[in-house]
Design a protein around this motif. Structure first.
Motif, PDB file in Angstrom:
ATOM      1  N   MET A  67      34.896  46.026  39.641  1.00  0.00           N
ATOM      2  CA  MET A  67      33.701  45.260  39.992  1.00  0.00           C
ATOM      3  C   MET A  67      32.922  44.966  38.726  1.00  0.00           C
ATOM      4  O   MET A  67      31.773  45.331  38.576  1.00  0.00           O
ATOM      5  N   GLN A  68      33.601  44.334  37.780  1.00  0.00           N
ATOM      6  CA  GLN A  68      32.925  44.048  36.515  1.00  0.00           C
ATOM      7  C   GLN A  68      32.373  42.642  36.489  1.00  0.00           C
ATOM      8  O   GLN A  68      31.246  42.429  36.085  1.00  0.00           O
ATOM      9  N   ALA A  69      33.213  41.705  36.932  1.00  0.00           N
ATOM     10  CA  ALA A  69      32.783  40.314  36.940  1.00  0.00           C
ATOM     11  C   ALA A  69      32.770  39.820  38.380  1.00  0.00           C
ATOM     12  O   ALA A  69      33.731  40.026  39.114  1.00  0.00           O
ATOM     13  N   ARG A 112      34.815  36.075  50.322  1.00  0.00           N
ATOM     14  CA  ARG A 112      34.639  34.783  49.669  1.00  0.00           C
ATOM     15  C   ARG A 112      34.467  34.927  48.159  1.00  0.00           C
ATOM     16  O   ARG A 112      34.821  34.028  47.417  1.00  0.00           O
ATOM     17  N   ALA A 113      33.867  36.027  47.761  1.00  0.00           N
ATOM     18  CA  ALA A 113      33.549  36.207  46.348  1.00  0.00           C
ATOM     19  C   ALA A 113      34.812  36.406  45.518  1.00  0.00           C
ATOM     20  O   ALA A 113      35.850  36.823  46.037  1.00  0.00           O
ATOM     21  N   THR A 114      34.684  36.105  44.238  1.00  0.00           N
ATOM     22  CA  THR A 114      35.726  36.456  43.279  1.00  0.00           C
ATOM     23  C   THR A 114      35.251  37.692  42.542  1.00  0.00           C
ATOM     24  O   THR A 114      34.181  37.677  41.926  1.00  0.00           O
ATOM     25  N   ILE A 115      36.016  38.789  42.653  1.00  0.00           N
ATOM     26  CA  ILE A 115      35.621  40.054  42.046  1.00  0.00           C
ATOM     27  C   ILE A 115      36.740  40.506  41.121  1.00  0.00           C
ATOM     28  O   ILE A 115      37.888  40.657  41.555  1.00  0.00           O
ATOM     29  N   LEU A 116      36.393  40.705  39.872  1.00  0.00           N
ATOM     30  CA  LEU A 116      37.417  41.103  38.897  1.00  0.00           C
ATOM     31  C   LEU A 116      37.057  42.429  38.264  1.00  0.00           C
ATOM     32  O   LEU A 116      35.899  42.759  38.128  1.00  0.00           O
ATOM     33  N   GLU A 122      29.421  47.851  33.328  1.00  0.00           N
ATOM     34  CA  GLU A 122      30.157  48.886  34.073  1.00  0.00           C
ATOM     35  C   GLU A 122      31.305  48.190  34.815  1.00  0.00           C
ATOM     36  O   GLU A 122      31.098  47.184  35.479  1.00  0.00           O
ATOM     37  N   ALA A 123      32.512  48.756  34.715  1.00  0.00           N
ATOM     38  CA  ALA A 123      33.697  48.040  35.178  1.00  0.00           C
ATOM     39  C   ALA A 123      33.996  48.179  36.660  1.00  0.00           C
ATOM     40  O   ALA A 123      34.871  47.497  37.176  1.00  0.00           O
ATOM     41  N   PRO A 136      24.581  32.705  41.285  1.00  0.00           N
ATOM     42  CA  PRO A 136      24.795  33.921  40.495  1.00  0.00           C
ATOM     43  C   PRO A 136      26.269  34.213  40.199  1.00  0.00           C
ATOM     44  O   PRO A 136      27.084  34.314  41.114  1.00  0.00           O
ATOM     45  N   HIS A 137      26.584  34.297  38.926  1.00  0.00           N
ATOM     46  CA  HIS A 137      27.835  34.877  38.450  1.00  0.00           C
ATOM     47  C   HIS A 137      27.382  35.965  37.494  1.00  0.00           C
ATOM     48  O   HIS A 137      26.400  35.765  36.798  1.00  0.00           O
TER      49      HIS A 137
END
Ligand SMILES: [Zn+2]
Length: 123
Positions: A52-54, A119-123, A40-41, A34-35
């Motif tokens: 927390m958009q991407a 671990r996650a990438t949160i943009l 909502e940003a 899941p990506h």
């Protein structure tokens, strides 16, 4: 543009559901990690403090059992629950959106590991 043209390019809800179903089917068959990019940003709890958009959840970093259970829940449209790295509030993540939920509600969903956001990438 005429009215007819405008209607032709805007998908109906039936068409959107069909696209959603196709997308889910493809993802489930390939067990795609899941990506997601949400409209909502930020975190649904704390009004724009936590971007927390991407999100790239990086399930593969948490071992096979966690990966398989969460990837299945994702493509099944059940989604999963995880805590905001900033406010600690529980969030229900699905393909269609993310929403603030109570700890009681979170207990009813598959859950991300407590350190998922390390671990996650949160943009
Ligand atoms: Zn938050």
């Amino acid at each position: 543009m005429s009215k007819v043209d405008a209607e032709a390019v805007v998908p109906t809800s039936v068409e959107r559901d069909a696209m959603h179903a196709l997308y889910r089917q493809g993802g489930r068959e390939s067990q795609m990690a899941p990506h997601i990019v949400y409209t909502e940003a930020s975190c649904p709890h704390d009004d724009y403090d936590q971007p927390m958009q991407a999100i790239d959840f990086r399930m593969e970093d948490h071992g096979r059992a966690v990966h398989d259970a969460l990837v299945w829940a994702w493509w099944d449209d059940t989604g999963f629950a995880g805590r905001c790295p900033r406010c600690g509030g529980w969030i229900h993540f699905t393909i269609r959106g993310k929403r603030a939920i109570s700890p009681d509600e979170a207990a009813g969903f598959p859950q991300l590991p407590a350190d998922w956001f390390d671990r996650a990438t949160i943009l």
